[in-house]
Design a protein around this motif. Structure first.
Motif, PDB file in Angstrom:
ATOM      1  N   ALA A 279       0.838  -1.199   0.000  1.00 15.26           N
ATOM      2  CA  ALA A 279       0.000   0.000   0.000  1.00 15.26           C
ATOM      3  C   ALA A 279       0.871   1.246   0.000  1.00 15.26           C
ATOM      4  CB  ALA A 279      -0.911  -0.025   1.229  1.00 15.26           C
ATOM      5  N   PHE A 280       0.586   2.196  -0.859  1.00 17.21           N
ATOM      6  CA  PHE A 280       1.299   3.464  -0.891  1.00 17.21           C
ATOM      7  C   PHE A 280       0.380   4.514  -1.497  1.00 17.21           C
ATOM      8  CE2 PHE A 280       2.302   1.043  -4.622  1.00 17.21           C
ATOM      9  CZ  PHE A 280       2.238   1.937  -5.679  1.00 17.21           C
ATOM     10  N   ALA A 281       0.862   5.733  -1.526  1.00 15.41           N
ATOM     11  CA  ALA A 281      -0.015   6.863  -1.833  1.00 15.41           C
ATOM     12  C   ALA A 281      -0.629   6.774  -3.223  1.00 15.41           C
ATOM     13  CB  ALA A 281       0.770   8.173  -1.669  1.00 15.41           C
ATOM     14  N   LEU A 282       0.141   6.342  -4.215  1.00 18.94           N
ATOM     15  CA  LEU A 282      -0.336   6.320  -5.601  1.00 18.94           C
ATOM     16  C   LEU A 282      -0.740   4.919  -6.043  1.00 18.94           C
ATOM     17  CD1 LEU A 282       2.277   8.745  -7.205  1.00 18.94           C
ATOM     18  CD2 LEU A 282      -0.040   9.263  -6.444  1.00 18.94           C
ATOM     19  N   GLN A 283      -1.178   4.101  -5.105  1.00 15.41           N
ATOM     20  CA  GLN A 283      -1.521   2.728  -5.451  1.00 15.41           C
ATOM     21  C   GLN A 283      -2.662   2.684  -6.465  1.00 15.41           C
ATOM     22  OE1 GLN A 283      -2.459   0.260  -2.128  1.00 15.41           O
ATOM     23  NE2 GLN A 283      -2.467  -1.620  -3.302  1.00 15.41           N
ATOM     24  N   TRP A 284      -3.624   3.565  -6.330  1.00 15.49           N
ATOM     25  CA  TRP A 284      -4.750   3.559  -7.268  1.00 15.49           C
ATOM     26  C   TRP A 284      -4.280   3.810  -8.696  1.00 15.49           C
ATOM     27  CZ3 TRP A 284      -5.686   7.691 -10.365  1.00 15.49           C
ATOM     28  CH2 TRP A 284      -5.057   8.897 -10.016  1.00 15.49           C
ATOM     29  N   LEU A 285      -3.188   4.575  -8.850  1.00 16.38           N
ATOM     30  CA  LEU A 285      -2.695   4.886 -10.182  1.00 16.38           C
ATOM     31  C   LEU A 285      -2.137   3.640 -10.869  1.00 16.38           C
ATOM     32  CD1 LEU A 285      -2.042   6.994 -12.345  1.00 16.38           C
ATOM     33  CD2 LEU A 285       0.117   7.420 -11.161  1.00 16.38           C
ATOM     34  N   VAL A 286      -1.309   2.872 -10.159  1.00 16.47           N
ATOM     35  CA  VAL A 286      -0.733   1.677 -10.769  1.00 16.47           C
ATOM     36  C   VAL A 286      -1.796   0.602 -10.960  1.00 16.47           C
ATOM     37  CG1 VAL A 286       1.529   2.201  -9.801  1.00 16.47           C
ATOM     38  CG2 VAL A 286      -0.011   0.723  -8.539  1.00 16.47           C
ATOM     39  N   GLN A 287      -2.800   0.572 -10.081  1.00 15.74           N
ATOM     40  CA  GLN A 287      -3.887  -0.389 -10.265  1.00 15.74           C
ATOM     41  C   GLN A 287      -4.678  -0.067 -11.540  1.00 15.74           C
ATOM     42  OE1 GLN A 287      -5.426   0.393  -6.257  1.00 15.74           O
ATOM     43  NE2 GLN A 287      -5.438  -1.803  -5.922  1.00 15.74           N
ATOM     44  N   ALA A 288      -4.978   1.212 -11.728  1.00  9.46           N
ATOM     45  CA  ALA A 288      -5.704   1.599 -12.936  1.00  9.46           C
ATOM     46  C   ALA A 288      -4.874   1.333 -14.186  1.00  9.46           C
ATOM     47  CB  ALA A 288      -6.070   3.086 -12.855  1.00  9.46           C
ATOM     48  N   ALA A 289      -3.565   1.562 -14.113  1.00 11.39           N
ATOM     49  CA  ALA A 289      -2.704   1.291 -15.261  1.00 11.39           C
ATOM     50  C   ALA A 289      -2.673  -0.205 -15.575  1.00 11.39           C
ATOM     51  CB  ALA A 289      -1.292   1.805 -14.992  1.00 11.39           C
ATOM     52  N   SER A 290      -2.659  -1.045 -14.545  1.00  8.24           N
ATOM     53  CA  SER A 290      -2.670  -2.494 -14.769  1.00  8.24           C
ATOM     54  C   SER A 290      -3.959  -2.938 -15.447  1.00  8.24           C
ATOM     55  CB  SER A 290      -2.480  -3.217 -13.433  1.00  8.24           C
ATOM     56  OG  SER A 290      -2.448  -4.619 -13.606  1.00  8.24           O
ATOM     57  N   VAL A 291      -5.086  -2.391 -14.999  1.00  8.49           N
ATOM     58  CA  VAL A 291      -6.369  -2.723 -15.624  1.00  8.49           C
ATOM     59  C   VAL A 291      -6.387  -2.256 -17.083  1.00  8.49           C
ATOM     60  CG1 VAL A 291      -8.849  -2.260 -15.583  1.00  8.49           C
ATOM     61  CG2 VAL A 291      -7.621  -2.701 -13.448  1.00  8.49           C
ATOM     62  N   LEU A 292      -5.870  -1.061 -17.339  1.00 10.73           N
ATOM     63  CA  LEU A 292      -5.843  -0.542 -18.702  1.00 10.73           C
ATOM     64  C   LEU A 292      -4.993  -1.427 -19.612  1.00 10.73           C
ATOM     65  CD1 LEU A 292      -6.560   1.677 -20.726  1.00 10.73           C
ATOM     66  CD2 LEU A 292      -4.553   2.946 -19.910  1.00 10.73           C
ATOM     67  N   LEU A 293      -3.845  -1.876 -19.122  1.00 10.26           N
ATOM     68  CA  LEU A 293      -2.995  -2.760 -19.922  1.00 10.26           C
ATOM     69  C   LEU A 293      -3.710  -4.078 -20.222  1.00 10.26           C
ATOM     70  CD1 LEU A 293       0.513  -2.212 -18.262  1.00 10.26           C
ATOM     71  CD2 LEU A 293      -0.296  -1.356 -20.470  1.00 10.26           C
ATOM     72  N   ALA A 294      -4.465  -4.593 -19.243  1.00  8.19           N
ATOM     73  CA  ALA A 294      -5.213  -5.835 -19.482  1.00  8.19           C
ATOM     74  C   ALA A 294      -6.273  -5.636 -20.560  1.00  8.19           C
ATOM     75  CB  ALA A 294      -5.853  -6.312 -18.186  1.00  8.19           C
ATOM     76  N   LEU A 295      -6.951  -4.503 -20.541  1.00 12.65           N
ATOM     77  CA  LEU A 295      -7.963  -4.240 -21.571  1.00 12.65           C
ATOM     78  C   LEU A 295      -7.317  -4.054 -22.943  1.00 12.65           C
ATOM     79  CD1 LEU A 295     -10.304  -1.814 -19.592  1.00 12.65           C
ATOM     80  CD2 LEU A 295     -10.602  -4.269 -20.021  1.00 12.65           C
ATOM     81  N   VAL A 296      -6.150  -3.411 -22.982  1.00 11.33           N
ATOM     82  CA  VAL A 296      -5.432  -3.290 -24.253  1.00 11.33           C
ATOM     83  C   VAL A 296      -5.031  -4.665 -24.769  1.00 11.33           C
ATOM     84  CG1 VAL A 296      -3.327  -2.407 -25.320  1.00 11.33           C
ATOM     85  CG2 VAL A 296      -4.634  -0.954 -23.785  1.00 11.33           C
ATOM     86  N   ALA A 297      -4.565  -5.534 -23.874  1.00 10.03           N
ATOM     87  CA  ALA A 297      -4.200  -6.899 -24.270  1.00 10.03           C
ATOM     88  C   ALA A 297      -5.404  -7.634 -24.846  1.00 10.03           C
ATOM     89  CB  ALA A 297      -3.627  -7.652 -23.073  1.00 10.03           C
ATOM     90  N   ALA A 298      -6.581  -7.486 -24.217  1.00  8.96           N
ATOM     91  CA  ALA A 298      -7.791  -8.130 -24.731  1.00  8.96           C
ATOM     92  C   ALA A 298      -8.154  -7.593 -26.109  1.00  8.96           C
ATOM     93  CB  ALA A 298      -8.940  -7.923 -23.749  1.00  8.96           C
ATOM     94  N   ALA A 299      -8.014  -6.274 -26.300  1.00 11.12           N
ATOM     95  CA  ALA A 299      -8.329  -5.695 -27.606  1.00 11.12           C
ATOM     96  C   ALA A 299      -7.379  -6.209 -28.686  1.00 11.12           C
ATOM     97  CB  ALA A 299      -8.253  -4.168 -27.516  1.00 11.12           C
ATOM     98  N   ILE A 300      -6.093  -6.351 -28.354  1.00  8.41           N
ATOM     99  CA  ILE A 300      -5.123  -6.883 -29.319  1.00  8.41           C
ATOM    100  C   ILE A 300      -5.477  -8.320 -29.693  1.00  8.41           C
ATOM    101  CG2 ILE A 300      -2.708  -7.565 -29.595  1.00  8.41           C
ATOM    102  CD1 ILE A 300      -1.953  -5.148 -27.910  1.00  8.41           C
ATOM    103  N   ALA A 301      -5.821  -9.129 -28.698  1.00  7.02           N
ATOM    104  CA  ALA A 301      -6.162 -10.528 -28.973  1.00  7.02           C
ATOM    105  C   ALA A 301      -7.432 -10.634 -29.807  1.00  7.02           C
ATOM    106  CB  ALA A 301      -6.311 -11.287 -27.658  1.00  7.02           C
ATOM    107  N   GLN A 302      -8.451  -9.826 -29.512  1.00  5.47           N
ATOM    108  CA  GLN A 302      -9.697  -9.885 -30.273  1.00  5.47           C
ATOM    109  C   GLN A 302      -9.510  -9.404 -31.701  1.00  5.47           C
ATOM    110  OE1 GLN A 302     -12.645  -7.739 -28.079  1.00  5.47           O
ATOM    111  NE2 GLN A 302     -12.740  -9.245 -26.406  1.00  5.47           N
ATOM    112  N   ARG A 303      -8.635  -8.436 -31.900  1.00  2.07           N
ATOM    113  CA  ARG A 303      -8.388  -7.958 -33.254  1.00  2.07           C
ATOM    114  C   ARG A 303      -7.686  -9.010 -34.095  1.00  2.07           C
ATOM    115  NH1 ARG A 303      -4.872  -2.557 -34.917  1.00  2.07           N
ATOM    116  NH2 ARG A 303      -5.157  -2.772 -37.189  1.00  2.07           N
ATOM    117  N   ALA A 304      -6.783  -9.778 -33.483  1.00  2.10           N
ATOM    118  CA  ALA A 304      -6.037 -10.792 -34.234  1.00  2.10           C
ATOM    119  C   ALA A 304      -6.824 -12.087 -34.402  1.00  2.10           C
ATOM    120  CB  ALA A 304      -4.709 -11.075 -33.537  1.00  2.10           C
ATOM    121  N   TRP A 305      -7.652 -12.432 -33.418  1.00  3.89           N
ATOM    122  CA  TRP A 305      -8.391 -13.696 -33.449  1.00  3.89           C
ATOM    123  C   TRP A 305      -9.892 -13.423 -33.361  1.00  3.89           C
ATOM    124  CZ3 TRP A 305      -4.555 -15.104 -29.115  1.00  3.89           C
ATOM    125  CH2 TRP A 305      -3.349 -15.510 -29.675  1.00  3.89           C
ATOM    126  N   PRO A 306     -10.596 -13.463 -34.471  1.00  2.00           N
ATOM    127  CA  PRO A 306     -12.040 -13.163 -34.460  1.00  2.00           C
ATOM    128  C   PRO A 306     -12.849 -14.073 -33.549  1.00  2.00           C
ATOM    129  CG  PRO A 306     -11.169 -13.134 -36.704  1.00  2.00           C
ATOM    130  CD  PRO A 306     -10.076 -13.676 -35.839  1.00  2.00           C
TER     131      PRO A 306
END
Length: 581
Positions: A279-306
């Protein structure tokens, strides 16, 4: 055939395909020569000869072993005669540059015998090590990392050996991480945000390398040469990135205990020591960035594999995004998995998948989250995935039979219940073996009370975790700095003592090996932990809200077997009254 049809990324996959007819093979070879992937003048006959003269890996392994055995005595003698000049004067620069240049020239030779080729590798490491030592001695850590990063990239450009380029890419990634490290002083030096930022900086460069390779491919001889160079460099870079992600994520579930007390367990515990997210002051920031990267990964996979463009796949992506909120490093691993998988880098995708598995297994040890919260998250995610699996198994057979792969889907449909049952049995078996061993120690072990030494108050209480430090006999013949080395070699020392009338230990000595003990004595095998020795563990977990009760702990209660195996079973106050029972 167009220039863009030759992709150095997929040359390994092409090698496994059936050999085309001679005319087609000649066309492929000439196209590769035109793009700079093969040297000028190459022909299909050269390709056949190269495939027929491949060196068997046992020969390469034995030759490499002989080269290392021959190089080490020479290096030792050289250091004995010129050690002072190398350490204090300019000898490290001169000798390092000369050795590195000779090794590079040897590795660039086309007709170099295999023994000399393998001998050049330790010479290359020696030259690079001397230069790195000299730069670090005279300029500091980060300037030295910058210079050695340039050296590593230059070596990769000069030496066209794929395996060496992978190693140089790994070294370049480690040097880049050192280069962007903010140092040991300053406001952010000890912040958990620093390692997270370093890992994602390395990730950003890896993505940039792949984009650069894609841009260069098909743009003439120089562009294709650059694309072929970047592929192994990016592979080594990714492997170091995944290693760093796993290390920062902490120990994964049951792995350290499953490997036991030998070298395997110590390596796993060393990689998984507790440096994960807190736990630290900017924990919410890295958590949101991790979620965003996961959504980007899902978008990349869906674009390549219909096939992934369906509601079930979207629910799986949301479940992974939810887990990324609790594991700030999972998003980067998922992005690496999506990129490697969609570009058909299957070996790298496998490594990324293993990293994701490691991170999700380490979810159990995240102390920043209450145990009830973690349990509810896992229950919700497991229920969602279970419903999806059940609905997939309930798909009508007529729909499942349509299209290719009907036999595989039918087999999966029939075998899924049995595979689930087998997994459950295996999990229960592994857990119960460990439980039975500990129950035997609790039931038959000797009761021993060990006093708790004073602990830094700033680290005494950390949520539902208490840091422990037990009294030990003087480690006169043992350098605490060698604890990790001794643990890796499996040669742990034993603390030997006697019990008073109350059952409290009075330590007498430390034995280096499993030596005989006198009547009335007992022994406990010490455990290496964070570069020091401890008894069994240095932590005690308890329920939330009970910190004030456990502050009264003055003794640790152990159960000890005759062979020195021990288990911490509880805490006691200054009157030896058990706490929390």
């Amino acid at each position: 055939m167009s220039d863009a049809s030759i992709d150095p990324v997929n040359l390994s996959a092409s090698a496994a395909a059936p050999v085309p007819k001679p005319g087609a093979l000649e066309t492929i070879v000439q196209a590769a020569v035109a793009q700079g992937i093969l040297p000028p003048g190459a022909s299909s006959a050269d390709a056949h000869r190269a495939g027929g003269t491949a060196r068997p890996w046992p020969v390469v392994l034995l030759t490499a072993l002989g080269a290392w055995l021959a190089a080490l005595p020479l290096l030792a003698m050289f250091g004995l005669f010129f050690g002072e000049w190398i350490v204090r004067d300019a000898g490290a620069y001169l000798i390092g540059a000369v050795v590195l240049a000779c090794a590079t020239a040897a590795l660039r030779s086309k007709d170099l015998p295999i023994f000399l080729e393998q001998l050049a590798f330790p010479a290359l490491l020696t030259g690079a090590g001397l230069l790195g030592f000299a730069f670090g001695r005279d300029m500091g850590l980060q300037p030295a990392a910058a210079f050695m990063l340039v050296v590593a990239l230059g070596m990769a450009a000069l030496v066209a050996l794929p395996w060496l380029r992978v190693l140089l890419g790994a070294g370049a990634a480690a040097l880049f991480a050192v280069l962007i490290w903010p140092g040991s002083e300053g406001r952010w030096a000890l912040s958990p945000l620093v390692p997270w930022s370093m890992v994602h900086g390395v990730l950003a460069v890896w993505v940039g390398l792949l984009l650069w390779q894609r841009h260069a491919l098909g743009r003439g001889t120089v562009g294709n040469w650059l694309a072929a160079l970047l592929e192994p460099l990016a592979c080594g870079w990714l492997l170091v990135l995944l290693w760093g992600i796993c290390g920062l994520s902490g120990q994964t579930f049951l792995v350290g205990g499953a490997f036991g007390a030998g070298i395997g367990g110590e390596l796993v515990r060393e990689v998984g020591r507790e440096v994960g997210p807190r736990a630290f002051a900017l924990q919410w920031l890295v958590q949101a960035a991790s979620v965003l990267l996961a959504l980007v990964a899902a978008a990349i996979a869906q674009r390549a594999w219909p096939v992934l463009r369906q509601p079930r796949a979207a629910v799986v992506a949301l479940v992974l995004a939810l887990l990324c909120w609790f594991s700030p490093l999972l998003g980067s691993a998922l992005l690496a998995l999506a990129i490697a998988g969609t570009t058909r880098r299957w070996g790298q995708a496998t490594a990324a998948a293993l990293a994701c598995t490691w991170i999700m297994g380490g979810f159990y040890y995240l102390l920043a989250w209450p145990l009830t919260t973690k349990a509810m998250v896992l229950v919700v995610c497991g229920a969602l995935l279970g419903v999806l699996a059940w609905s997939a198994l309930r798909t009508p057979r007529a729909a499942a039979a349509a299209g290719p792969g009907h036999a595989a889907r039918h087999w999966a449909h029939r075998a899924s219940p049995w595979l689930l049952a087998l997994s459950a049995v295996a999990t229960v078996a592994v857990a119960n073996i460990g439980i039975a061993d500990k129950e035997n120690t609790i039931a038959n072990g000797q009761k021993v009370y060990v006093p708790l030494a004073p602990v830094d108050p700033r680290s005494l209480m950390q949520g539902d975790y208490m840091r422990l430090r037990f009294t030990l006999p003087p480690l006169v013949d043992f350098d605490r700095r060698d604890a990790g080395v001794e643990g890796l070699l499996g040669s742990r020392p034993y603390a030997v003592g006697r019990l008073d009338a109350r059952g409290v230990v009075a330590w007498e000595r430390v034995e280096k090996y499993d030596a005989p003990i006198a009547p009335g004595e007992f022994r406990i095998q010490l455990t290496p932990k964070n570069g020091d020795w401890t008894l069994v563990t240095d932590g005690w977990y308890f329920a939330e809200g009970d910190a004030s009760r456990w502050e009264q702990a003055r003794f640790g209660e152990f159960r000890v077997q005759p062979d020195g195996k021990a288990l911490l079973v509880g805490m006691a106050d200054d009157q030896l009254v058990p706490i929390g029972r």
